[in-house]
Design a protein around this motif. Sequence first.
Motif, mmCIF file in Angstrom:
data_model
loop_
_atom_site.group_PDB
_atom_site.id
_atom_site.type_symbol
_atom_site.label_atom_id
_atom_site.label_comp_id
_atom_site.label_asym_id
_atom_site.label_seq_id
_atom_site.Cartn_x
_atom_site.Cartn_y
_atom_site.Cartn_z
ATOM 1 N N VAL A 71 -7.084 -4.783 -12.543
ATOM 2 C CA VAL A 71 -7.728 -4.469 -11.252
ATOM 3 C C VAL A 71 -7.026 -5.198 -10.125
ATOM 4 O O VAL A 71 -6.803 -4.635 -9.039
ATOM 5 N N LEU A 72 -6.663 -6.466 -10.336
ATOM 6 C CA LEU A 72 -5.966 -7.230 -9.299
ATOM 7 C C LEU A 72 -4.612 -6.605 -8.968
ATOM 8 O O LEU A 72 -4.219 -6.523 -7.799
ATOM 9 N N ILE A 73 -3.908 -6.155 -9.994
ATOM 10 C CA ILE A 73 -2.617 -5.503 -9.758
ATOM 11 C C ILE A 73 -2.816 -4.207 -8.988
ATOM 12 O O ILE A 73 -2.058 -3.888 -8.051
ATOM 13 N N ALA A 74 -3.861 -3.437 -9.358
ATOM 14 C CA ALA A 74 -4.161 -2.197 -8.642
ATOM 15 C C ALA A 74 -4.502 -2.469 -7.186
ATOM 16 O O ALA A 74 -4.135 -1.704 -6.291
ATOM 17 N N ALA A 75 -5.198 -3.581 -6.947
ATOM 18 C CA ALA A 75 -5.534 -3.941 -5.564
ATOM 19 C C ALA A 75 -4.292 -4.314 -4.764
ATOM 20 O O ALA A 75 -4.190 -4.022 -3.573
ATOM 21 N N MET A 76 -3.333 -4.951 -5.425
ATOM 22 C CA MET A 76 -2.104 -5.342 -4.745
ATOM 23 C C MET A 76 -1.316 -4.132 -4.259
ATOM 24 O O MET A 76 -0.665 -4.171 -3.211
ATOM 25 N N VAL A 77 -1.371 -3.035 -5.021
ATOM 26 C CA VAL A 77 -0.628 -1.824 -4.635
ATOM 27 C C VAL A 77 -1.539 -0.840 -3.916
ATOM 28 O O VAL A 77 -1.191 0.326 -3.751
ATOM 29 N N HIS A 78 -2.733 -1.312 -3.502
ATOM 30 C CA HIS A 78 -3.688 -0.532 -2.710
ATOM 31 C C HIS A 78 -4.240 0.685 -3.461
ATOM 32 O O HIS A 78 -4.611 1.683 -2.855
ATOM 33 N N ALA A 79 -4.280 0.590 -4.796
ATOM 34 C CA ALA A 79 -4.886 1.662 -5.580
ATOM 35 C C ALA A 79 -6.404 1.546 -5.589
ATOM 36 O O ALA A 79 -7.112 2.537 -5.773
ATOM 37 N N VAL A 80 -6.908 0.322 -5.411
ATOM 38 C CA VAL A 80 -8.349 0.079 -5.305
ATOM 39 C C VAL A 80 -8.589 -0.886 -4.152
ATOM 40 O O VAL A 80 -7.684 -1.618 -3.737
ATOM 41 N N GLN A 81 -9.807 -0.883 -3.638
ATOM 42 C CA GLN A 81 -10.202 -1.782 -2.564
ATOM 43 C C GLN A 81 -11.248 -2.751 -3.090
ATOM 44 O O GLN A 81 -12.293 -2.330 -3.586
ATOM 45 N N LEU A 82 -10.968 -4.040 -2.997
ATOM 46 C CA LEU A 82 -11.895 -5.052 -3.484
ATOM 47 C C LEU A 82 -12.762 -5.572 -2.346
ATOM 48 O O LEU A 82 -12.242 -5.930 -1.285
ATOM 49 N N SER A 141 -3.312 -8.295 -1.228
ATOM 50 C CA SER A 141 -2.129 -7.465 -1.028
ATOM 51 C C SER A 141 -0.924 -8.113 -1.705
ATOM 52 O O SER A 141 -1.008 -9.209 -2.264
ATOM 53 N N VAL A 142 0.209 -7.422 -1.642
ATOM 54 C CA VAL A 142 1.430 -7.947 -2.239
ATOM 55 C C VAL A 142 1.948 -9.124 -1.409
ATOM 56 O O VAL A 142 2.180 -9.000 -0.210
ATOM 57 N N SER A 143 2.088 -10.260 -2.046
ATOM 58 C CA SER A 143 2.637 -11.453 -1.407
ATOM 59 C C SER A 143 3.163 -12.355 -2.514
ATOM 60 O O SER A 143 2.732 -12.254 -3.664
ATOM 61 N N PRO A 144 4.110 -13.232 -2.194
ATOM 62 C CA PRO A 144 4.627 -14.136 -3.237
ATOM 63 C C PRO A 144 3.529 -14.969 -3.900
ATOM 64 O O PRO A 144 3.543 -15.162 -5.114
ATOM 65 N N PHE A 145 2.566 -15.446 -3.095
ATOM 66 C CA PHE A 145 1.487 -16.265 -3.655
ATOM 67 C C PHE A 145 0.627 -15.446 -4.621
ATOM 68 O O PHE A 145 0.308 -15.902 -5.726
ATOM 69 N N ASN A 146 0.237 -14.231 -4.215
ATOM 70 C CA ASN A 146 -0.610 -13.399 -5.067
ATOM 71 C C ASN A 146 0.116 -12.971 -6.333
ATOM 72 O O ASN A 146 -0.480 -12.919 -7.421
ATOM 73 N N MET A 147 1.396 -12.664 -6.199
ATOM 74 C CA MET A 147 2.175 -12.293 -7.385
ATOM 75 C C MET A 147 2.281 -13.465 -8.354
ATOM 76 O O MET A 147 2.140 -13.295 -9.572
ATOM 77 N N LEU A 148 2.508 -14.657 -7.807
ATOM 78 C CA LEU A 148 2.574 -15.844 -8.651
ATOM 79 C C LEU A 148 1.237 -16.088 -9.337
ATOM 80 O O LEU A 148 1.189 -16.429 -10.527
#
Length: 300
Positions: free
Chosen positions: A228-239, A245-252
């Motif tokens: 779900v978190l990955i889907a939220a990063m690519v805007h497939a779902v809204q939390l 969103s996609v950012s170095p911190f969130n990806m890490l």
Amino acid sequence: QAFLIKRSLPHGAAMATDRYGPFPLEYKIFSACGIPVYIHFFLLAFFAMELTNAEMGAKRAHDLPDYHKAGVLALVCTVGFVILFMTVLIHELGHCAGAKVVGGRVEKILLWPLGGLAFCSSGGGPKGDLVVALAGPLTHVPQYFLWFGLEQWAIQNPSQLGSWASTVQGLLSNAVRLQILLVVFNLLVPVYPLDCSKVIISLCRICGASVRTAGYIMVVLSLACIGVLIAAMVHAVQLPYLSFSVSPFNMLMVLWLAFQTYVLYDSVSSRTESQHPLLSQASHDEENEEEAAGIRRRSV
């Protein structure tokens, strides 16, 4: 963003200070309620990086610095960091208080870039673990009302704040949202090492599930949540309440959570769950229960 961690102290173990070769990475800054509070070097580095990024916006044309804007940005960034620091510390003190209530012990509190770590054990079985896990998030209730009250006062009395009115209102509004964010993230995101993972393990144990079964349940829920978190990063779902969103911190962070889930799965599948921080206390309690049951059977 920040999230908090409550890690159970394995039975009979003592926590070592994190080091890089001969250099310590954790520094004791004070004691709160008799509990040593440490700050990690990387948290200080993270704050310095955030302050530097904020200061990059304090430039006029021709790259000349706007010293007034730079000072305001530095002040706002520092106050925001202090609010986050105190919020995390109070949360971890809540875990420590819960551990004391159910007869557990507390080693220390560590503040680091991804939140806080309360090194403690409950000593009260699954119900005690549940009390410790919930004690941290519950501290955000009074904190929320405190910051909300201050925010309403600032909104209703802007003249008393003068030119700082909008800045103060923004800081207080962020503090209110921070309380909501940390409660939602810790209680509704079932991924180790967030508090929700300990709540789920405790509830599984209360319902009669074995520690290994509870561990597998946690792995499945963690994988679903990471998806779900990955889907939220690519805007497939809204939390709700969480801008992810996609950012170095969130990806890490997602990679770190995925790694923690893998370590949990490896511990459960290899039958070494007693060595995992999430399951060590529950495994110890389960062993005591089995030993007590065996004694009762022999006595009969």
